[in-house]
Design an enzyme around this catalytic site. Structure first.
Site, mmCIF file in Angstrom:
data_model
loop_
_atom_site.group_PDB
_atom_site.id
_atom_site.type_symbol
_atom_site.label_atom_id
_atom_site.label_comp_id
_atom_site.label_asym_id
_atom_site.label_seq_id
_atom_site.Cartn_x
_atom_site.Cartn_y
_atom_site.Cartn_z
ATOM 1 N N LYS A 1 30.483 23.781 33.134
ATOM 2 C CA LYS A 1 31.767 23.062 33.069
ATOM 3 C C LYS A 1 31.628 21.690 32.425
ATOM 4 O O LYS A 1 32.554 21.221 31.770
ATOM 5 C CB LYS A 1 32.406 22.954 34.459
ATOM 6 C CG LYS A 1 32.854 24.307 34.976
ATOM 7 C CD LYS A 1 33.924 24.249 36.039
ATOM 8 C CE LYS A 1 34.454 25.660 36.287
ATOM 9 N NZ LYS A 1 35.368 25.795 37.379
ATOM 10 N N LYS B 1 32.380 35.424 32.045
ATOM 11 C CA LYS B 1 33.180 35.849 33.204
ATOM 12 C C LYS B 1 34.666 35.608 32.940
ATOM 13 O O LYS B 1 35.028 34.664 32.230
ATOM 14 C CB LYS B 1 32.645 35.132 34.448
ATOM 15 C CG LYS B 1 33.582 34.230 35.168
ATOM 16 C CD LYS B 1 32.963 33.521 36.336
ATOM 17 C CE LYS B 1 33.690 32.203 36.517
ATOM 18 N NZ LYS B 1 34.551 32.097 37.650
ATOM 19 N N LYS C 1 40.151 31.511 34.852
ATOM 20 C CA LYS C 1 41.494 30.926 34.687
ATOM 21 C C LYS C 1 41.527 29.959 33.520
ATOM 22 O O LYS C 1 42.537 29.783 32.865
ATOM 23 C CB LYS C 1 41.873 30.101 35.915
ATOM 24 C CG LYS C 1 42.003 30.839 37.199
ATOM 25 C CD LYS C 1 42.584 29.869 38.227
ATOM 26 C CE LYS C 1 42.090 30.154 39.620
ATOM 27 N NZ LYS C 1 40.921 29.363 39.990
HETATM 28 N N1 AQP Z 1 35.492 36.767 37.027
HETATM 29 C C1 AQP Z 1 35.378 36.809 38.351
HETATM 30 N N2 AQP Z 1 34.949 37.945 38.967
HETATM 31 C C2 AQP Z 1 34.850 38.010 40.333
HETATM 32 N N3 AQP Z 1 35.174 36.965 41.143
HETATM 33 C C3 AQP Z 1 35.604 35.836 40.560
HETATM 34 N N4 AQP Z 1 35.997 34.644 41.059
HETATM 35 C C4 AQP Z 1 36.343 33.819 40.044
HETATM 36 N N5 AQP Z 1 36.193 34.435 38.870
HETATM 37 C C5 AQP Z 1 35.733 35.691 39.153
HETATM 38 C C6 AQP Z 1 36.048 34.338 42.486
HETATM 39 O O1 AQP Z 1 37.371 33.914 42.798
HETATM 40 C C7 AQP Z 1 37.313 32.955 43.857
HETATM 41 C C8 AQP Z 1 38.163 31.767 43.516
HETATM 42 O O2 AQP Z 1 37.637 31.102 42.386
HETATM 43 P P1 AQP Z 1 38.052 29.614 42.095
HETATM 44 O O3 AQP Z 1 39.412 29.556 41.594
HETATM 45 O O4 AQP Z 1 37.869 28.791 43.275
HETATM 46 O O5 AQP Z 1 37.043 29.087 41.015
HETATM 47 P P2 AQP Z 1 36.214 29.749 39.902
HETATM 48 O O6 AQP Z 1 35.146 30.600 40.488
HETATM 49 O O7 AQP Z 1 35.752 28.630 39.032
HETATM 50 O O8 AQP Z 1 37.272 30.705 39.173
HETATM 51 P P3 AQP Z 1 37.824 30.650 37.725
HETATM 52 O O9 AQP Z 1 38.867 31.677 37.578
HETATM 53 O O10 AQP Z 1 36.710 30.704 36.732
HETATM 54 O O11 AQP Z 1 38.553 29.252 37.644
HETATM 55 P P4 AQP Z 1 38.324 28.056 36.698
HETATM 56 O O12 AQP Z 1 38.500 28.610 35.327
HETATM 57 O O13 AQP Z 1 39.381 27.096 37.111
HETATM 58 O O14 AQP Z 1 36.953 27.550 36.945
HETATM 59 C C9 AQP Z 1 35.836 32.605 44.061
HETATM 60 O O15 AQP Z 1 35.361 33.300 45.202
HETATM 61 C C10 AQP Z 1 35.179 33.121 42.813
HETATM 62 O O16 AQP Z 1 33.848 33.520 43.060
#
Ligand code: AQP
Length: 355
Positions: free
Chosen positions: A115, A218, A221
């Site tokens: 990040k 992965k 969002k």
């Molecule tokens: N691609 C994924 N596959 C499986 N699990 C996932 N999680 C996120 N992406 C995947 C799980 O969703 C939960 C919430 O995630 P988060 O919003 O707290 O943060 P993150 O892991 O950083 O998710 P994103 O979508 O990638 O958000 P951004 O882009 O904002 O950083 C967690 O349990 C995560 O493991």
């Protein structure tokens, strides 16, 4: 003596539209765990300002994640649903954990490296300390189990490191305060301490759902391409379009799982199908082995619509009544706050803060 009750905690950041990875990797597990555990589910708004400080509509995003929790089947009366910033114990405990954790531990976190990118010096201090706040989220409730996607595994290991260092550094103070309890360490071993060694719950076929555009990244969002993910708010047409445009290779699907090796995009789509259908990849390939993606993709799109559309519909209905969502968060915040206040009182006594 201060007993530890089995308890589930997990959180989701209000950083954008929830996607299929969030649903399959996390939220669907949250729903299932309600049958066996006391659960606390949190919209982690304090985390959402670590990578991007100013959000166009943080209250709206927070309500949207809450609506997704409720629409997916989380019961806020039997369990607890709230937003993190309502309970000041998270930030207070995170400060203490900032002093327990070592800078070297934080520098090793792959999510920070990803990040922060190349310009690390310019990343917020909050982004570096993110895992310390995450440890505080979990340990403010002395939670024993945390359902998460695979990307959070390293942060969960760090939570255990922080708990272990706190228990060790303050061992004498914990004992003097009468707050010592046996902490299971695995393989039947226990040590005396205050915080549990939280277990991550990372299992099933969708612990890491990959981008529809790149099988090595992965689904996220914050990916700038909306075509890379299926959002929980996408309608049937958008889902069909995204699945149709998903990257694949020219070969037909293999008949056995071993045939997916070296084919990350095919592996991802089969994994998504398996998770949505609650079947194994092998079973999916029994049905689709030898078939072209032009046949498989429409079946995948239909299945995704079938699973997601009831959730999307219910989310829309809930979002029409923001007052109800706010009431759920307020009630959950009060109940979470009462549990966390007890932990903070114990921790202040252990550390030696007066008052
Ligand atoms: N691609 C994924 N596959 C499986 N699990 C996932 N999680 C996120 N992406 C995947 C799980 O969703 C939960 C919430 O995630 P988060 O919003 O707290 O943060 P993150 O892991 O950083 O998710 P994103 O979508 O990638 O958000 P951004 O882009 O904002 O950083 C967690 O349990 C995560 O493991």
């Amino acid at each position: 003596m201060s007993d530890i009750t089995p308890r589930v905690f997990s959180g989701v950041q209000p950083t954008g539209n929830l996607h299929l990875g969030n649903y399959l990797g996390a939220i669907r597990k949250f729903v299932a765990l309600q049958e066996s555990h006391d659960c606390i589910y949190c919209v982690v708004d304090l985390h959402s300002i670590t990578a991007q400080l100013v959000h166009e509509d943080l209250p709206g995003q927070t309500r949207s994640i809450t609506a997704a929790f409720l629409a997916a089947g989380i019961d806020p009366k039997r369990h607890i649903v709230f937003n993190q910033s309502r309970v000041s114990a998270h930030a207070e405990l995170a400060w203490i954990f900032n002093c327990v954790a070592r800078i070297g531990w934080m520098n090793r976190m792959t999510q920070f490296k990803d990040k922060a990118g190349k310009d690390r010096e310019n990343a917020s201090l909050g982004l570096l300390a993110y895992p310390s706040l995450m440890a505080a989220d979990i340990l403010a409730y002395r939670a024993t189990h945390v359902p998460v996607g695979d990307d959070q595994k390293q942060h969960l290991e760090l939570t255990r490191d922080i708990a272990a260092k706190f228990n060790n550094d303050f061992a004498q103070k914990i004992a003097e305060a009468g707050l010592s309890t046996p902490i299971p360490m695995g393989e039947g071993q226990t040590v005396e301490g205050y915080f549990p060694m939280t277990e991550p719950l990372i299992e099933g076929p969708a612990t890491r759902v990959m981008s529809l555009k790149d099988g090595s990244k992965k689904m996220s969002k914050s990916d700038p391409s909306d075509l890379s993910r299926i959002n929980l708010t996408d309608d049937a047409d958008a889902i069909a379009r995204k699945v149709k445009k998903a990257k694949t290779d020219p070969d037909a699907l293999p008949s056995e799982v071993a045939g997916l090796a070296g084919r990350p995009e095919a592996d991802n789509l089969v994994g998504i199908f398996a998770a949505l259908a609650e079947r194994s990849k092998a079973e999916v390939l029994t049905d689709f082995g030898g078939r072209a993606f032009s046949e498989f993709k429409p079946a995948l799109a239909d299945l995704a619509v079938q699973v997601l559309s009831p959730i999307t519909g219910e989310m829309r209905r809930l979002l029409d009544d923001p007052g109800h969502i706010d009431a759920v968060l307020k009630d959950g915040g009060e109940r979470a706050g009462a549990i966390a206040a007890k932990t903070m009182a114990d921790v202040k006594q252990i550390v030696g803060f007066l008052g």
